[in-house]
Design a protein around this motif. Structure first.
Motif, PDB file in Angstrom:
ATOM      1  N   ASN A  95       0.840  -1.182   0.000  1.00  0.00           N
ATOM      2  CA  ASN A  95       0.000   0.000   0.000  1.00  0.00           C
ATOM      3  C   ASN A  95       0.886   1.247   0.000  1.00  0.00           C
ATOM      4  N   LEU A  96       0.788   2.018  -1.088  1.00  0.00           N
ATOM      5  CA  LEU A  96       1.661   3.185  -1.218  1.00  0.00           C
ATOM      6  C   LEU A  96       0.977   4.472  -0.781  1.00  0.00           C
ATOM      7  N   GLY A  97      -0.173   4.361  -0.140  1.00  0.00           N
ATOM      8  CA  GLY A  97      -0.864   5.575   0.302  1.00  0.00           C
ATOM      9  C   GLY A  97      -1.933   5.983  -0.701  1.00  0.00           C
ATOM     10  N   PRO A  98      -2.674   7.034  -0.384  1.00  0.00           N
ATOM     11  CA  PRO A  98      -3.797   7.453  -1.240  1.00  0.00           C
ATOM     12  C   PRO A  98      -3.348   7.768  -2.670  1.00  0.00           C
ATOM     13  N   ARG A  99      -4.164   7.334  -3.617  1.00  0.00           N
ATOM     14  CA  ARG A  99      -3.837   7.554  -5.021  1.00  0.00           C
ATOM     15  C   ARG A  99      -3.822   9.037  -5.356  1.00  0.00           C
ATOM     16  N   ALA A 100      -4.775   9.781  -4.738  1.00  0.00           N
ATOM     17  CA  ALA A 100      -4.871  11.222  -5.039  1.00  0.00           C
ATOM     18  C   ALA A 100      -3.560  11.934  -4.730  1.00  0.00           C
ATOM     19  N   VAL A 101      -2.892  11.501  -3.651  1.00  0.00           N
ATOM     20  CA  VAL A 101      -1.632  12.132  -3.278  1.00  0.00           C
ATOM     21  C   VAL A 101      -0.600  11.917  -4.380  1.00  0.00           C
ATOM     22  N   TRP A 102      -0.576  10.703  -4.919  1.00  0.00           N
ATOM     23  CA  TRP A 102       0.362  10.414  -6.020  1.00  0.00           C
ATOM     24  C   TRP A 102       0.028  11.239  -7.257  1.00  0.00           C
ATOM     25  N   ILE A 103      -1.246  11.233  -7.608  1.00  0.00           N
ATOM     26  CA  ILE A 103      -1.645  11.968  -8.826  1.00  0.00           C
ATOM     27  C   ILE A 103      -1.348  13.452  -8.668  1.00  0.00           C
ATOM     28  N   LEU A 104      -1.819  14.050  -7.574  1.00  0.00           N
ATOM     29  CA  LEU A 104      -1.648  15.491  -7.403  1.00  0.00           C
ATOM     30  C   LEU A 104      -0.191  15.866  -7.199  1.00  0.00           C
ATOM     31  N   GLY A 105       0.566  14.955  -6.534  1.00  0.00           N
ATOM     32  CA  GLY A 105       2.000  15.193  -6.375  1.00  0.00           C
ATOM     33  C   GLY A 105       2.673  15.272  -7.746  1.00  0.00           C
ATOM     34  N   SER A 106       2.334  14.328  -8.639  1.00  0.00           N
ATOM     35  CA  SER A 106       2.949  14.357  -9.977  1.00  0.00           C
ATOM     36  C   SER A 106       2.531  15.610 -10.727  1.00  0.00           C
ATOM     37  N   VAL A 107       1.235  15.981 -10.592  1.00  0.00           N
ATOM     38  CA  VAL A 107       0.765  17.176 -11.292  1.00  0.00           C
ATOM     39  C   VAL A 107       1.511  18.408 -10.788  1.00  0.00           C
TER      40      VAL A 107
END
Lengths: 299, 438
Positions: free
Chosen positions: A138-150
């Motif tokens: 589990n790498l944590g919430p997907r939104a964090v990954w998406i918004l972090g990349s954005v």
């Protein structure tokens, strides 16, 4: 980490990414673009849904992204015919696309489990439970990954092309004179805005996206005329909105996204009042100085 | 029932439900269309969109206060917050360096955000009758009943009266607020009246067609009407007409296919009207513009043909020679197609005589060729004498001017230059076909 922290991190990432790119929209007097895109993507979402017959995120974001771009492109095309003002052009384009979207929803109501107004309205409160799992980890919430990349993509874009973006936003004529294609940077920026807005929609919902695209940049613009200061301030203000909005929403048990917009409004109002007071003080001092000079001369 | 029967039934308005929906849509379209013209001309088209969103907290608050979905109360609440939003927008634009677009964006999102906060609060406080509150915002024309239409009618008629009474004043502040102020008009007050009317138009429209589509009815009819006229009065009437037509046809389409909502179809119909207007309007229309452009190009080619043949005649002192098309083509960078078209056109105008596939100038053609050559050379003289341009710099400019100079300008030029005989390249300026003015 607790879910609350994740929600706040998501909010901060979204607000920073949107604040950065939104500052350029404020400078280019294109502040209603976020609102336009948020409505115009509806047909793209329905199409993505029909083609893949699922609510899978990737096709939805692609469909929405394409219609976001289409909005920016058609608006530009229409105002270039010089038959309508550019603000009206944008209004005509996005309301048409939205109307088409609503009709598509009505037409495919059996196949499409979408609602015309809640379609793209991700809810930031649910982000901690929508996690990104790779190979069982589990790498944590997907939104964090998406918004972090954005956010990283936006940062990279702005840092790499700072000069071009600055000149073409502040002084389009100067840009043409020094060989920077105003049009090219307009479309590149529109593409970045479109991508940012659409990927943020899915995680945190439209109202938060549209609010954070305009409020931090506009508030920062009240405080400074320097681009780099404005960009830094817009991120800071975005963070205040995210944290303050989350705390307010928890206290009143109300919509987090809505509350972030409200806190944005409060921050804007305070800064605005501050500039008004500063202006008043400046004016009084200026008047008294003038009186003093006048008295000195005549006396 | 087949399509024809349905159509007859719809347009006969025999059905009471149909009647209310049609009246409602027409009133709405007409009022919003006409009012939108003033916003359009002031480049405040997106005002309606922002104010429509700003109505949401008012709806929520009215529900909290009254405790049930009372139409008038919701309308009043929506108007109050929409109107506060309008005040905020005007104030921000006036008192800060923030431009209208950003002010609209801020007010829209903050008010809408507040509305969502209030609605979620209502939901969680568990009031049973709140469901459908969002319907108020997202529109359901089919649900329009007699009472809604009566309210719509009252508001629309009031707006019509206000616009008619203050027409000249609204006109002035739409085009030139500065001038209005200098005449001692209360521009702020008039602006306020206009904004208030937009708030009312938006709030009465919300329930019928929804936030976004109401915004469209304020923008698109006005933008379409603008293509047909330069007169505000006509523009307002046309925009109202477009709004009415789209209301009628939106209602008709959703009557034929009941699953289709009226509002979106109104928008699609009015956008179609807009696209047709942009394409086909007589003067501003894109098609007429392109047509004009090609007509000008054809005229320029014809004038070039006359000019080169005239020059050939002048050089050889021989006007009666027929030239083959190939040779004419070599005299200038004509394409085959445009040359053929020009030759045919000139022959039709009696400027060109054709014999055995070869052409020569008629007497009229010689006069006209002389005129074009004369204008070209007069302009060259003018540039070299008055702007002191070197003689190798004047030709290009004269190539353009020869098509543009009017007879009045020509007379002035001749007088100013004292009827020169030669151009800067020592070529004779022909006065053939002109009465001697010396």
């Amino acid at each position: 980490m607790t879910p609350d922290i994740w929600v706040m991190i998501t909010g901060i990432l979204a607000a920073s990414a949107l604040g950065l790119i939104g500052s350029f929209l404020v400078l280019r007097q294109n502040g209603m673009l976020g609102d336009a895109i948020s409505h115009a993507v509806l047909p793209g979402l329905v199409l993505a849904f029909l083609i893949t017959s699922s609510r899978n995120v990737v096709p939805m974001v692609i469909g929405a992204g394409l219609f976001g771009l289409l909005t920016a492109y058609l608006t530009e095309l229409l105002s270039q015919t010089r038959r309508v003002y550019s603000d009206a052009a944008m209004g005509i384009v996005f309301t048409l696309l939205f109307a088409v979207g609503v009709i598509m929803v009505a037409l495919f109501a059996e196949q499409v489990d979408l609602d015309q107004e809640c379609v793209l309205y991700g809810e930031i409160a649910y982000t901690p439970w929508n996690t990104f799992v790779v190979g069982g980890t589990n790498l944590g919430p997907r939104a964090v990954w998406i918004l972090g990349s954005v956010l990283l993509a936006n940062l990279g874009f702005i840092l790499l092309f700072y000069k071009q973006l600055k000149i073409s936003s502040f002084d389009p004529q100067m840009a043409v004179a020094v060989g920077i294609s105003e049009k090219k940077w307009h479309y590149l920026l529109m593409t970045m805005v479109s991508l940012t807005v659409v990927s943020a929609f899915e995680s945190v919902g439209a109202i938060l996206v549209v609010a954070m695209l305009i409020i931090p940049g506009a508030t920062a613009y009240l405080l400074t005329s320097r681009l780099h200061t404005m960009l830094l301030l817009s991120v800071g203000i975005g963070i205040i909105c995210a944290v303050g909005g989350f705390m307010g929403a928890s206290y009143f048990d109300a919509s987090i996204a809505g509350f972030m917009a409200v806190v944005g409004g409060i921050v804007f109002a305070l800064v605005f009042a501050g500039t008004l007071i500063a202006k008043r003080i400046h004016q009084t001092r200026y008047t008294s100085e003038r009186q003093h000079i006048a008295e000195t001369i005549s006396g | 029932m087949d399509w024809w029967d349905l159509t007859v039934r719809f347009f006969s308005l025999a059905d009471a439900n149909v009647r209310w929906v049609v009246f409602g849509s027409i009133l709405l379209g007409g009022a919003a269309g006409g009012l939108g013209c003033f916003a359009y001309l002031q480049k405040r088209s997106l005002m309606g969109d922002a104010l429509a969103h700003a109505a949401l907290p008012g709806v929520g608050l009215a529900f909290l206060v009254v405790g049930r979905k009372d139409f008038l109360a919701l309308l009043l609440g929506a108007s109050i917050t929409g109107w506060l939003g309008a005040l905020a927008i005007n104030y921000i634009v006036r008192e800060s360096k923030i431009k209208l677009d950003a002010a609209l964006g801020i007010v829209l999102t903050v008010f809408f955000g507040l509305g969502i906060v209030i609605l979620t609060y209502i939901q969680k406080s568990g009031s049973g009758s709140q469901s459908g509150l969002d319907k108020f915002l997202f529109g359901q024309a089919a649900a329009m009943g007699r009472n809604d239409v009566v309210i719509l009618g009252i508001v629309a008629l009031t707006m019509l009266a206000v616009v008619a009474l203050g027409f000249s004043k609204f006109k002035l502040i739409s085009f030139d607020p500065g001038f209005g102020r200098s005449l001692g008009m209360q521009v702020g007050l008039l602006q306020f009246v206009l904004t208030t009317m937009i708030v009312f138009a938006v709030t009465i429209g919300l329930q019928a067609v929804g936030v976004v589509l109401m915004a469209a009815m304020l923008i698109t009819p006005a933008a379409a009407a603008r293509q047909w006229t330069d007169k505000l009065q006509r523009m307002v009437m046309l925009a109202s007409l477009f709004g009415i037509l789209s209301g009628l046809f939106g209602a008709y389409i959703s009557f034929l296919a009941p699953r289709f909502p009226t509002g979106p179809w109104m928008v699609i119909v009015v956008t179609a009207v807009f696209v047709l207007s942009v394409l086909f309007a007589p003067q501003r229309g894109v098609i007429s513009f392109i047509r004009q452009h090609y007509a000008n190009r054809r005229r320029m080619t014809r004038e070039h043909v006359l000019k080169v043949l005239f020059k050939a005649g002048q050089d050889s002192r021989q006007w009666k020679t027929y030239y083959p098309v190939d040779q004419i083509k070599r005299m200038w960078s004509f394409t085959q197609h445009e040359l053929n078209a020009a030759l045919a056109g000139l022959q039709k105008q009696g400027m060109m005589e054709k014999s055995g596939g070869m052409y020569r100038l008629s007497d009229d053609g010689i006069t006209e060729g002389a005129r074009v050559t004369r204008l070209h050379r007069l302009w060259e003289v003018y540039l070299s004498r008055y702007l002191e341009l070197p003689e190798d710099h004047v030709h290009r400019d004269a190539e353009d001017m020869e098509h543009i100079i009017t007879p009045e300008m020509e007379a002035r030029l001749e007088e100013l230059l004292e009827h020169p005989e030669y151009d800067p390249h020592r070529q004779e300026i022909p006065y053939i076909g002109k009465r001697s003015q010396a």
